[in-house]
Design a protein around this motif. Structure first.
Motif, short mmCIF file in Angstrom:
data_model
loop_
_atom_site.label_atom_id
_atom_site.label_comp_id
_atom_site.label_asym_id
_atom_site.label_seq_id
_atom_site.Cartn_x
_atom_site.Cartn_y
_atom_site.Cartn_z
N MET A 133 29.25 31.92 45.24
CA MET A 133 30.18 32.43 44.22
C MET A 133 29.52 32.50 42.84
O MET A 133 30.18 32.74 41.85
N ARG A 157 35.41 47.33 33.67
CA ARG A 157 35.61 46.29 32.66
C ARG A 157 35.87 44.92 33.30
O ARG A 157 35.77 43.90 32.66
N LEU A 158 36.26 44.95 34.57
CA LEU A 158 36.58 43.67 35.22
C LEU A 158 35.32 42.89 35.57
O LEU A 158 35.37 41.69 35.81
N ASN A 176 41.72 41.92 45.77
CA ASN A 176 42.89 41.73 44.92
C ASN A 176 42.99 42.82 43.86
O ASN A 176 44.07 43.30 43.54
N ALA A 177 41.82 43.20 43.34
CA ALA A 177 41.84 44.20 42.28
C ALA A 177 42.12 45.59 42.86
O ALA A 177 42.82 46.39 42.25
N GLN A 228 43.68 46.28 45.80
CA GLN A 228 44.98 46.33 46.48
C GLN A 228 45.01 47.45 47.52
O GLN A 228 44.12 47.51 48.34
N PRO A 284 45.19 49.05 31.92
CA PRO A 284 45.77 49.38 33.23
C PRO A 284 47.28 49.09 33.25
O PRO A 284 47.73 48.16 32.58
N ARG A 314 43.17 31.95 43.85
CA ARG A 314 42.10 32.91 43.73
C ARG A 314 40.99 32.32 42.86
O ARG A 314 41.27 31.51 41.98
N ALA A 315 39.79 32.79 43.12
CA ALA A 315 38.68 32.34 42.29
C ALA A 315 38.73 33.05 40.95
O ALA A 315 39.15 34.20 40.86
N PRO A 371 36.26 33.81 37.39
CA PRO A 371 36.82 35.13 37.11
C PRO A 371 36.95 35.97 38.38
O PRO A 371 36.31 35.61 39.36
N PRO A 372 37.70 37.08 38.31
CA PRO A 372 38.47 37.59 37.17
C PRO A 372 39.74 36.78 36.94
O PRO A 372 40.35 36.31 37.89
N VAL A 422 43.30 39.87 33.36
CA VAL A 422 42.71 41.19 33.59
C VAL A 422 42.98 41.72 35.00
O VAL A 422 43.15 42.91 35.21
N SER A 423 42.99 40.84 36.00
CA SER A 423 43.28 41.27 37.37
C SER A 423 44.19 40.24 38.02
O SER A 423 43.72 39.28 38.60
N GLY A 424 45.46 40.44 37.85
CA GLY A 424 46.41 39.44 38.33
C GLY A 424 47.28 39.97 39.45
O GLY A 424 46.78 40.35 40.50
N TRP A 458 49.04 42.16 41.88
CA TRP A 458 48.67 43.48 42.40
C TRP A 458 47.49 44.09 41.64
O TRP A 458 47.43 45.30 41.40
N GLY A 459 46.59 43.18 41.24
CA GLY A 459 45.35 43.63 40.63
C GLY A 459 45.50 44.10 39.18
O GLY A 459 44.56 44.64 38.61
N LYS A 460 46.67 43.88 38.62
CA LYS A 460 46.92 44.38 37.26
C LYS A 460 46.98 43.22 36.26
O LYS A 460 47.23 42.07 36.65
#
Lengths: 905, 431
Positions: free
Chosen positions: A71, A408-409, A421-422, A424, B75, B191-192, B194-195, B199-201, B203-205
């Motif tokens: 990781m 940006r992520l 997750n990002a 989806q 986003p 979840r790990a 980052p993120p 920024v990515s919570g 549903w990824g938003k």
């Protein structure tokens, strides 16, 4: 080029790819770090905590902190220690935790001896049990004929569920419950539904999921004789490692090839092998006039009389036989009397595919490249059933890359959970246009179901949108035009668009339209690839060798020009209508069949000689990509069984026909093939010659711990026989020989000191997850013509119009059942459906039949009675029949069928 | 003494209706923020007030909001999630806030959601909080009916939807990323980072997750300003805190007191000291996952820094008092059994280590302890520590164990030596 970074591992500098995770980097450098949940194809999730290393801020930091290497990204100046005492103790404690519940059943566990958990336990040094309490136990489930379940052994690494659900798209398997009772299985007992379930056997780091077919004739890994092989159950040519002991083929394992199958196989490829051990095998020469097997000499004498100089002999080859077998037959009978032995329709389709790939500007894609495509258009092919691993690749192609989600992520590609997750539900484009609903539609952007001609029209319309020099489609409905526009737009915006098609729906027009789309993209300077699914393991190789279908052979016989037919590893009853085959047999005076299993054709023969099955001989197969791949003999079969080409060489010699061949080994015949057929000119380029030795030694097929070597046959004779000689390859039937790493194409098994499981593969790759050291094996036979002037196909078919009282019947494929050889294996046969006819419910109603009831249908004047299965998403006027299933063999589809049930007034 | 969070609540425990709430100045803050302040101003105000998260970690709330991407390029949709999954043993402060004044939470959420320009908000409520569920659902409906939620709230251009989600019940859902997975219908696994969720919570938003008590502070900060808020506190951190006491004290309960009130004052003034016949022995100050403190720490102020200095954490600020009749081994066993059961099963040390700990503690408590057990337990407090496990559940579980092994060492040794629990039958519980 990836940006490189210098990192320090235990104070020594190393250069690695910047941004890679440290586990990947360290394993690629050859370090041993234990791990469980990480998998090179499925990346990091940080669950097992086994791959801990200590990271230091800078050279003055002496305390450091423990991080998970999987990781943590490698950046310039990263300093870590693998050897640090505290982190070693921590890694040991993780194994100790895992062992608190792990049963001590290694001696009776199928995984024993090739268990990643065993290896990692030894690696960390955990040896003394301190946990004195009760272990948790589970109930196991029946998961079908392929995979055995033993949950007590589970160490909860989550790899199985990540593969089955996230990677392979399965829905009927999951993680249940919580805390130290987490359970991996189905919501209730039953056969696993996913086509790739067998990979659980290799994914699982211990013995929870094991090969059920292997279990029935179990042997330890160190007692298996193995050799590099190629799967024979579809046209993709996945690389495999079959294992044998005591003359019995015991199992198939994946053989990594970075360009082809990577880490995975489909269940047909993994479990279809048992036909090699079947009762139906032909083990001795047989003659019609004798009820007993005939000695080899007698058969040769007889054959030499039949094939005397001047006799009118034809040869019928086979797409499931090696190039060498086909070439030997072609040499024996002469080019003009050699027929490829595929159906007339397949011959036309394959010829078209070769023309498109060899003359056009679009490249044939490998499976790995297919997985990396960023927009895919599937035209007419049910890849999940006809070329399963291609479907697995396409399922990966639709996954968004982190950069596409939002750069940006800063999510690294290997951070699997974060990427998912990002991303989806968002996916890369995949359009699927097929006659019936296919499984791949689960991940598609849009699907379209139509008769083959209409599919071709969609393809042509897309091509025309991309380049108006490609012909326009007249009378295209507005809706379809919009769809075509949309597909064209997406494809033209992609960097690596891929067009997938194949022989599946039996339409040349579909192939042509697919070619036009790819070519139009190429002419827009897109690197568009084409990937055609072909039916059998050597379909493309055979098509490169000659033309002439089974029908042409029948015609030659009809014209009365044939005394003797030699049929190579082919059941003609699968290639043409029964009546036509029967009349062929009636007309030919002598029929000689060379095959490994009893088929309808073999039972009609005057003489049958026993051919080697894939694991019993060497040869070359050309996959759908046009990649020639060698498979090597795994074991020495019963005395009379030989490779077909050897039989044919000896028959040639005995008959005294001209052009007698002095082929002693495989290299000789491959050389001859390369000299005489242009398409095979460079085929030998990447082959390792039989005389190749490393430090004067062979490459052993048996591992160094192979036990009972001197005692194996002591019940028969105490004299230890000399190991059989291998004239075809540098491999030996022995445990003696070079113990290091052989060239990539010759790897008989993945093993490295301390790495007894399949994970030893890491040590054989130039970089973890990358190509095998020295390059992935296989030789591509054709490349696209960059400046190709080939003109677009311009015969756009008219729109499909349904007929009254008739149905256009197209083929439907079943991964289990539609392929001849695997269907002879009991576990595959058990999983195959029975024959049926698939109808749209509205059409069924029209014919006054309902689901489960029989419908009588005439196809080419022959009546079939088949139970109805509803397929709601079929186009009107189209029905489907399962290809190759019992009772439907030899039926050439698409064809019109007349429904004989009383139609509704 | 000002009690902004609880001062307006009804003495009978019934919730304030929207009318009651508005009569006492409710929704003025939300109106003010949404119609008169920019999101950035709201963020800055929270930052200036030094509002710290009340869920346990104590992160600066305004700072947390400021990591969310803002403006047109951000986003969409963005989410705001209320962490109302109060499952920390010994902790029941959020329940009181939601039962007594659900609109206060809704108003705080509107303001906080506005601060990050969220489009949709969720209240993730502990499933067992049935009364909260009923009252929140009613309050949300009331707020919608007055257009304080929905489209163009308070006549502004700002839209905010609010949904109430009741949890299926896992302690791990209190961990914000496990909460998000659960809310998405996935297994409740952290979840790990980052993120980060900002920024990515969900549903990824972009998503912010805040605790109930934190949000209840927000309207008061908007109404009265940062300086007022800081002035409420006896420490550098702003505001009041809901402190709670359970255990064998005379009046267990909850009190809203200035941040930084000492442990002694809370136990002896507000909970009125120990019950007759019981002596104070020790206290777990902030929910189950904080370290035990003893007599010598009684004058420590209950705020983030002071508690850390004393070797523990403020946590949720709701303490469990251990008396001299309660077997500390049994008490720790009870806690560890809870943590072992609530492990999500994702990472190895937590999944396998906690049951081992629970097994050993059970053995010791029942007279089957072995001398080497103490060493094994001590090793666990190291292997299950921060960074070594995937999330903070196991390290949280190690905090009481680690301190218990020091503070109550004699008890552990005596249990093992004598082969029994020395507190008798009633010692083995924690009520």
């Amino acid at each position: 080029m990836a940006k490189m970074a210098t990192i320090y591992i235990d104070n020594k500098p190393y250069t690695v790819k910047e941004g890679d995770n440290l586990l990947h980097a360290c394993l690629s450098l050859g370090f041993d770090i234990p791990y469980f949940c990480w998998h090179p194809a499925m990346h990091s999730v940080g669950a097992c905590r086994q791959c801990a290393v200590k990271q230091f801020k800078d050279e003055n930091d002496t305390l450091g902190r423990i991080v998970m290497s999987c990781m943590t990204p490698a950046v310039e100046g990263t300093r870590i220690s693998i050897d640090d005492e505290e982190v070693r103790a921590f890694r040991k404690s993780i194994i100790e935790f895992l062992m608190t519940n792990h049963p001590h059943d290694c001696p009776v566990c199928d995984e024993g001896g090739e268990c990643h958990l065993q290896d990692m336990t030894v690696m960390t040094g955990h040896s003394y049990r301190r946990f004195r309490f009760k272990k948790r136990t589970y109930r196991n489930q029946y998961l079908g004929p392929f995979v055995n379940h033993e949950m007590n052994r589970c160490i909860q690494c989550y790899r199985c569920v990540r593969f089955y659900r996230d990677y392979a798209g399965g829905r009927d398997f999951g993680a249940f419950a919580s805390h130290h009772h987490v359970y991996f299985g189905r919501h209730k007992e039953g056969a696993l539904e996913n086509e790739f379930s067998g990979n659980l056997v290799e994914i699982c780091p211990t013995g929870v999921f094991t090969d059920k077919t292997f279990k029935r004739h179990y042997t330890r890994k160190w007692d298996l004789q193995t050799a590099p092989s190629v799967c024979v159950h579809c046209g993709l040519g996945c690389n495999t490692i079959p294992g044998e002991r005591y003359g019995l083929l015991r199992r198939i394992q994946n053989r990594y090839n970075g360009a082809v199958n990577g880490y995975f196989l489909c269940d047909r490829g993994r479990f279809g092998y048992e036909f090699v051990n079947a009762e139906r095998r032909i083990r001795q020469p047989l003659m019609k006039r004798s009820s007993l097997p005939v000695p080899r000499e007698e058969v040769m004498q007889h054959l030499s009389r039949l094939i005397y100089f001047g006799a009118r002999v034809i040869g019928i080859g086979s797409p499931r036989a090696s190039l060498e077998g086909n070439f030997a037959l072609r040499s024996l009978v002469g080019e003009d009397h050699f027929y490829t032995g595929v159906s007339a329709m397949d011959a036309r389709l394959l010829e078209k595919i070769i023309m498109v790939l060899a003359k056009g500007p679009a490249r044939s894609s490998s499976l790995a490249e297919a997985g990396a495509a960023d927009a895919v258009f599937v035209l007419g092919e049910d890849v999940t059933n006809s070329a399963p691993l291609l479907a697995l690749s396409l399922r990966q192609s639709v996954r968004l890359k982190p950069m596409e989600i939002d750069k940006r992520l800063h999510i690294p590609e290997w951070d699997d959970s974060a990427v998912r997750n990002a991303a989806q539900q968002e996916k890369r484009p995949l359009f699927v246009a097929t006659p019936y609903r296919t499984k791949l539609e689960e991940v598609s952007t849009q699907a379209y179901h139509a008769a083959p001609d209409d599919l071709a029209r969609l393809g042509f319309a897309v091509a025309h949108e991309l380049d108006n020099r490609s012909p326009a489609v007249k009378g295209l409905p507005k809706k379809l035009h919009t769809l075509a526009e949309g597909i064209a737009r997406v494809l033209s915006q992609a960097e690596h668009p891929l067009i997938v098609s194949g022989t599946g729906c039996g339409s040349e027009a579909v192939l042509e339209s697919a070619a036009n789309v790819a070519w139009a993209l190429c002419r827009k300077n897109r690197s568009a690839d084409l990937c055609f699914a072909v039916p059998e393991c050597n379909s493309l190789g055979l098509a490169l060798m000659g033309e002439g279908s089974v029908s042409d052979a029948f015609k030659a016989v009809h014209d009365g020009a044939v005394d003797t037919a030699i049929i190579l590893e082919n059941d003609l009853y699968l290639r043409a209508e029964t009546e036509d085959v029967n009349s062929f047999f009636d007309k030919v005076r002598n029929v000689i069949v060379i095959d490994h299993s009893v088929t309808g054709t073999a039972s009609k023969a005057d003489v049958v000689v026993p051919a080697a099955a894939f694991a019993e001989g060497d040869g070359t197969l050309v996959n759908n990509e046009g990649r020639a791949q060698r498979f090597y003999q795994v074991f020495v079969p019963d005395r009379d069984i030989e490779e077909s080409w050897r039989w044919l060489r000896d028959i040639m010699a005995a008959s005294g026909r001209p052009g007698l061949k002095h082929w002693t080994g495989l290299d000789d015949i491959v050389q001859a093939m390369s000299n005489s057929i242009k398409a095979f000119k460079n085929i030998a380029e990447s082959n390792v010659p039989a005389g190749y030795r490393i430090t004067g030694q062979h490459i052993p097929r048996q591992p160094h711990r192979y036990s009972g070597r001197t005692a194996m046959h002591a019940n028969i004779s105490v004299v230890e026989p000399k190991p059989p000689e291998d004239k075809d390859s540098p491999l030996s039937f022995s445990m003696e020989g070079f113990s290091g790493q052989p060239p990539a194409g010759l790897i008989p098994r993945f093993w490295a000191p301390g790495w007894n499981s399949v994970q030893a593969l890491n040590k054989f790759q130039s970089e973890v997850g990358g190509p095998l050291t020295g390059g992935d094996p296989g030789q591509r036979l054709f490349e696209p013509v960059q400046e190709s002037t080939v003109s677009y196909f311009d015969e756009v078919p008219g729109a499909f119009s349904p007929r009254e009282n008739e149905l256009l019947l197209v083929r439907v494929y079943h991964i289990f059942g539609s392929e001849e050889l695997s269907a002879m294996s009991p576990c595959i046969a058990e999983s195959a459906p029975g024959p049926y006819i698939g109808l749209k419910p509205e059409d069924a109603e029209l014919f006054q039949v309902s689901e489960g009831r029989d419908v009588r249908i005439s196809i080419n004047d022959k009546e079939y009675s088949l139970p109805v299965k509803y397929l709601p998403e079929l186009p009107s006027g189209v029905g489907v029949l399962p290809a190759g299933l019992r009772g439907l063999e030899g039926l050439e589809l698409p064809a019109w069928g007349r429904i004989n049930n009383q139609a509704k007034g | 003494m000002e009690r902004p969070l609880t001062g307006s609540m009804r003495p009978d425990g019934l919730p304030l209706s929207i009318k009651d709430y508005e009569d006492k100045g409710g929704y003025q803050a939300a109106r003010k923020a949404v119609t008169g302040m920019s999101p950035k101003e709201v963020q800055d105000l929270a930052k200036d007030a030094n509002l710290r998260g009340r869920g346990g970690a104590g992160f600066n709330t305004g700072m947390k909001w400021s990591f969310v991407p803002m403006g047109d390029s951000a986003p969409r949709p963005k989410y705001f999630v209320v962490n109302a999954d109060e499952m920390e043993p010994g902790t029941f402060k959020d329940r009181m806030l939601m039962e007594g004044n659900p609109h206060q939470l809704i108003e705080g959420t509107i303001i906080a959601a506005y601060a990050i320009e969220a489009d949709i908000s969720y209240i993730f409520l502990r499933g067992e909080y049935k009364i909260c569920e009923k009252r929140l659902a009613a309050a949300i409906a009331e707020a919608y009916s007055r257009h304080y939620l929905g489209k163009k709230i308070f006549g502004s251009g700002y839209n905010l939807e609010m949904r109430l989600h009741t949890s299926a019940g896992r302690y791990i859902c209190g961990e914000e990323t496990a909460l998000l997975n659960s809310l998405e219908g996935k297994r409740a696994i952290p979840r790990a980072r980052p993120p980060f969720p900002q920024v990515s919570g969900l549903w990824g938003k972009p998503t912010v997750v805040n605790n109930v008590e934190t949000l209840c502070n927000v309207p008061h900060i908007i109404n009265n300003g940062a300086e007022w808020y800081k002035g409420l506190s006896r420490s550098q951190y702003g505001g009041t805190k809901i402190y709670g006491v359970s255990g064998r004290v005379k009046t267990p309960g909850l009190w809203e007191l200035p941040m930084g009130t000492t442990i002694r004052e809370i136990i002896w003034e507000h909970a009125r000291g120990m019950r007759e016949g019981y002596q104070f022995r020790s206290v777990i100050p902030g929910g189950a996952s904080t370290e035990f403190l003893t007599e010598e720490h009684l004058d420590v102020q209950m705020d983030f820094d002071s508690m850390q200095k004393a070797g523990s954490r403020l946590g949720t600020g709701t303490m469990i008092v251990i008396d001299d009749h309660t077997c500390p081994v049994g008490a720790v066993h009870n806690l560890e059994q809870f943590f072992a059961r609530e492990s999500c099963g994702w990472c190895t040390p937590c999944r396998e280590g906690l049951p081992w700990i629970a097994n050993i503690l059970h053995a010791i408590e029942n007279g089957q302890g072995r001398p080497e057990d103490l060493e094994i337990l001590a090793q666990h407090t190291d292997s299950l520590w921060l960074n070594k496990t995937f999330c903070a559940l196991a390290p949280g579980a190690m905090e009481p164990l680690r301190s218990a092994l020091q503070i109550f060492r004699e008890d552990f040794i005596r249990h093992i030596k004598e082969g029994k629990c020395t507190y008798g039958k009633n010692g083995n519980n924690l009520h």
